[in-house]
Design a protein around this motif. Structure first.
Motif, PDB file in Angstrom:
ATOM      1  N   SER A 119       4.379   2.546   3.266  1.00  0.00           N
ATOM      2  CA  SER A 119       3.207   1.709   3.004  1.00  0.00           C
ATOM      3  C   SER A 119       2.392   1.472   4.267  1.00  0.00           C
ATOM      4  N   GLY A 120       2.747   2.155   5.361  1.00  0.00           N
ATOM      5  CA  GLY A 120       2.057   1.918   6.622  1.00  0.00           C
ATOM      6  C   GLY A 120       2.321   0.526   7.155  1.00  0.00           C
ATOM      7  N   THR A 158       0.847  -1.190   0.000  1.00  0.00           N
ATOM      8  CA  THR A 158       0.000   0.000   0.000  1.00  0.00           C
ATOM      9  C   THR A 158       0.886   1.245   0.000  1.00  0.00           C
ATOM     10  N   ILE A 159       1.652   1.399  -1.062  1.00  0.00           N
ATOM     11  CA  ILE A 159       2.730   2.384  -1.109  1.00  0.00           C
ATOM     12  C   ILE A 159       2.220   3.822  -1.118  1.00  0.00           C
ATOM     13  N   GLY A 160       0.963   4.026  -1.508  1.00  0.00           N
ATOM     14  CA  GLY A 160       0.428   5.380  -1.536  1.00  0.00           C
ATOM     15  C   GLY A 160       0.055   5.937  -0.183  1.00  0.00           C
ATOM     16  N   PRO A 208      -6.516  -7.187   3.811  1.00  0.00           N
ATOM     17  CA  PRO A 208      -5.293  -6.459   4.152  1.00  0.00           C
ATOM     18  C   PRO A 208      -4.396  -7.297   5.062  1.00  0.00           C
ATOM     19  N   LEU A 209      -3.097  -7.056   4.949  1.00  0.00           N
ATOM     20  CA  LEU A 209      -2.103  -7.664   5.831  1.00  0.00           C
ATOM     21  C   LEU A 209      -1.410  -6.522   6.564  1.00  0.00           C
ATOM     22  N   TYR A 210      -1.741  -6.343   7.815  1.00  0.00           N
ATOM     23  CA  TYR A 210      -1.139  -5.267   8.596  1.00  0.00           C
ATOM     24  C   TYR A 210       0.155  -5.757   9.248  1.00  0.00           C
ATOM     25  N   ASN A 211       1.116  -4.851   9.380  1.00  0.00           N
ATOM     26  CA  ASN A 211       2.434  -5.208   9.932  1.00  0.00           C
ATOM     27  C   ASN A 211       3.073  -6.353   9.148  1.00  0.00           C
ATOM     28  N   ILE A 250      -6.936   6.025  -5.175  1.00  0.00           N
ATOM     29  CA  ILE A 250      -6.101   5.281  -6.137  1.00  0.00           C
ATOM     30  C   ILE A 250      -4.731   5.072  -5.517  1.00  0.00           C
ATOM     31  N   ASP A 251      -4.345   3.824  -5.352  1.00  0.00           N
ATOM     32  CA  ASP A 251      -3.019   3.508  -4.831  1.00  0.00           C
ATOM     33  C   ASP A 251      -2.106   3.156  -6.005  1.00  0.00           C
TER      34      ASP A 251
END
Length: 215
Positions: free
Chosen positions: A198-199, A146-148, A188-191, A171-172
Motif C-alpha cells: 500500500s506504499g 491504498t492496496i493497489g 491521504p495519510l502517508y506512513n 481504480i484502487d
C-alpha cells in the motif's frame, strides 16, 4: 444492536460476541497477507473490542461460519494525523474509545477471499451507519489502504498514486469501492500503516449519517 438476514437471506449480519473472536482472527489472517505482523489483529484484540464497544463490532456468517468481520471504536474527529498503531491504541482501542464521541472510527474490515465480490463490505458499512444513527453519531471515519499501489510502485510515488486515485484516473481495489459506498475523501495519510504493497499509506475518509452533512 444488529441482527438480520442479508443478500436474499443467504447471510446473517450481526454484532460480534466474544466467542466469535477466534473465527474473526482467522478472517484477519486471510485478508492481510502483506500487512506487518505487529498490525494484525488477533483473538485477544477482537475480544477486547467487543468488551469496550460491543455495538461497533460486526460479523457476517453463513451456515454458522464467520466469513467477514468489522471492528471500530467511538471517537471525536481526528484533528491530527497519526499512525495506525497510534490511532488504535496498539490495536486494543481501550485508551482511544471515547464513550460520548461523535464518530465511529472503522479500523478493520475483512471478507474471506472466497466471499468477495458479493457486496458483504457494503452491507457492513450500511450496518455501521445504522449503529451510528441509533447512537446519535455523525457517521463513520475510515483510513482505507491504498492496496493497489503495489502494482504500480515502480512507475510512480505514493503521492502521485493518491492524486490519480482521487481524480479517478486509477481504480484502487479498496479506495474506489469505499468511495462508491458513500465515503468522502478527506486526505491521504502517508506512513500510516506498515504495508509495503500500500506504499505504507491510506486515505482518510468519512461517511456521514446525514448525507447533507459536510466537514
Amino acid at each position: 444492536m444488529i441482527a438480520k438476514k442479508i443478500l436474499n437471506d443467504t447471510f446473517l449480519i450481526r454484532n460480534a460476541k466474544v466467542e466469535d473472536a477466534i473465527q474473526m482472527e482467522y478472517v484477519q489472517s486471510r485478508c492481510y497477507p502483506t500487512l506487518h505482523e505487529s498490525e494484525i489483529l488477533d483473538r485477544n484484540h477482537f475480544a477486547n473490542h467487543i468488551k469496550v464497544f460491543p455495538e461497533g463490532q460486526i460479523v457476517v456468517e453463513k451456515d454458522g461460519i464467520i466469513v467477514a468481520s468489522a471492528s471500530s471504536f467511538r471517537c471525536d474527529f481526528p484533528e491530527h494525523d497519526s499512525t495506525f498503531l497510534e490511532e488504535t491504541d496498539n490495536l486494543w482501542i481501550t485508551n482511544v474509545q471515547i464513550p460520548n464521541g461523535d464518530w465511529m472510527y472503522g479500523i478493520d474490515m475483512g471478507v474471506l477471499p472466497e466471499y468477495r465480490g458479493l457486496g458483504l463490505s457494503k452491507e457492513m458499512y450500511k450496518a455501521r451507519n445504522e449503529v451510528c444513527a441509533a447512537l446519535g453519531l455523525k457517521g463513520q471515519i475510515i483510513a482505507g489502504m491504498t492496496i493497489g499501489y503495489g502494482k504500480v510502485k515502480d512507475q510512480m510515488t505514493i503521492e502521485e498514486y493518491c492524486k490519480k486515485v482521487m481524480n479517478n484516473e486509477i481504480i484502487d481495489p479498496t479506495i474506489t469501492p469505499q468511495r462508491s459506498a458513500g465515503f468522502r475523501w478527506i486526505r491521504p495519510l502517508y506512513n500510516y500503516i506498515n504495508d509495503p504493497e500500500s506504499g505504507f499509506g491510506s486515505i482518510l475518509m468519512y461517511k456521514p449519517v446525514d448525507e447533507n452533512y459536510y466537514l
